[in-house]
Design a protein around this motif. Sequence first.
Motif, PDB file in Angstrom:
ATOM      1  N   GLN A 145       0.816  -1.212   0.000  1.00 27.06           N
ATOM      2  CA  GLN A 145       0.000   0.000   0.000  1.00 27.06           C
ATOM      3  C   GLN A 145       0.854   1.268   0.000  1.00 27.06           C
ATOM      4  N   GLU A 205       3.606  -2.578 -11.787  1.00 29.30           N
ATOM      5  CA  GLU A 205       3.511  -1.214 -12.304  1.00 29.30           C
ATOM      6  C   GLU A 205       3.564  -1.194 -13.824  1.00 29.30           C
ATOM      7  N   GLU A 212       3.863   1.707  -1.270  1.00 29.65           N
ATOM      8  CA  GLU A 212       4.654   1.894  -2.485  1.00 29.65           C
ATOM      9  C   GLU A 212       3.811   1.910  -3.756  1.00 29.65           C
ATOM     10  N   LEU A 213       2.625   1.338  -3.721  1.00 27.88           N
ATOM     11  CA  LEU A 213       1.835   1.136  -4.927  1.00 27.88           C
ATOM     12  C   LEU A 213       1.003   2.374  -5.239  1.00 27.88           C
ATOM     13  N   ASP A 214       1.108   2.859  -6.459  1.00 27.07           N
ATOM     14  CA  ASP A 214       0.286   3.989  -6.891  1.00 27.07           C
ATOM     15  C   ASP A 214      -1.190   3.594  -6.810  1.00 27.07           C
ATOM     16  N   PRO A 215      -2.054   4.458  -6.261  1.00 30.28           N
ATOM     17  CA  PRO A 215      -3.484   4.121  -6.165  1.00 30.28           C
ATOM     18  C   PRO A 215      -4.103   3.758  -7.517  1.00 30.28           C
ATOM     19  N   LEU A 216      -3.612   4.379  -8.593  1.00 22.68           N
ATOM     20  CA  LEU A 216      -4.129   4.043  -9.918  1.00 22.68           C
ATOM     21  C   LEU A 216      -3.779   2.611 -10.291  1.00 22.68           C
ATOM     22  N   ASP A 217      -2.561   2.181  -9.944  1.00 19.35           N
ATOM     23  CA  ASP A 217      -2.166   0.794 -10.201  1.00 19.35           C
ATOM     24  C   ASP A 217      -2.976  -0.166  -9.333  1.00 19.35           C
TER      25      ASP A 217
END
Length: 355
Positions: free
Chosen positions: A189, A336, A191-196
């Motif tokens: 959570q 990603e 590190e991960l882009d919300p869009l991804d």
Amino acid sequence: MTAALRGGAGDVTVTGLRHEPVGTGQMGSSYRFHLEYAAGGPTGAGGSDGGVTTAPRTVVVKMGAGDPADRGVVRQGYRKEVGFYARLAGRVRIRTPHCWQAAISPDSRLFTLVLADAHPARAGSQETGCDVDQAADAVRNLAGLHAPFWNGALLGAESSWLERSDDAARAFMGELHAAATAEFVARYQAELDPLDAETLRRAAALTYRWQSGYEAPFSVLHGDYRLDNLLFPADGPGVCAVDWQTISIGLPGRDLAYFLATALPPDVRREHQAGLVLAYHQRLVELGVTGYSAADCFTDYRRGLPHGPLITVLGCVYAAGVRTAGSDRMFLSMAERACAAIRDLESLELIEAET
């Protein structure tokens, strides 16, 4: 070892050997064997073109890993890899290590592969990626797997170990993917882009429809055709594919999309994907595939892109190995890149419209 090699390396007699572990496989253990022969025996080098007739100085031996009593979950993978080398490798045009012996126990918990040693070729790096020339070499090599079995009725003869997914299996995979995606998104959570994260959830929700919606074309799939499973020579083309424990039957565009989406940084993929898909298609045509246009191929590339999130998420969440910072970076880079490709090519919208 003498008995194994006599099947394809002439009347050889191995008189001595030593070995050391190679690689870091979780489902299997691999060793490099250094061989000595009786005086006057044939010597030479192994290869990956299926035409080896000389006795190699080294081979790679792959076997099961861990306690045989605990291999119930992975033994289907063992059956698939041994099945590929024993029954399909001689009929494909993809470069893969020559196999002198492929043996498995009746319960599939023990297996042995004696393979050509591709040293000094080196495995690609999923995190680092590859250049466009390497990608072109890899996609043309991939066509050599798909073309010989394109819509092939003969695959039915392999149903004892290589079956097509039925409706129940696809439904189970959809549930498994959704659960694994929730865990993956929670784990990364920060590190991960919300869009991804949203793209991963949308892809997981479509897994059943996606797997059910495309019955043709079909062929043998590698299933995990990515840089870590490809051995690149030091100079020029000649990539060799290894690790055949995930093969299945399905839409060939899944292998192609998974490789291109995860191997190349998004900006490089955007610039070169059309040419790379065309290179794959041209090789299919060279190998005899007909009735399949370049436009159809690019559309199947778009349809195949959800294979990236599927394999990345399941591989991460259910990996048997110890979690490391390096593995985290690898899985994040794959997720990603795959998500960027899905959005760029509106893959999920296409699948929603078609299924």
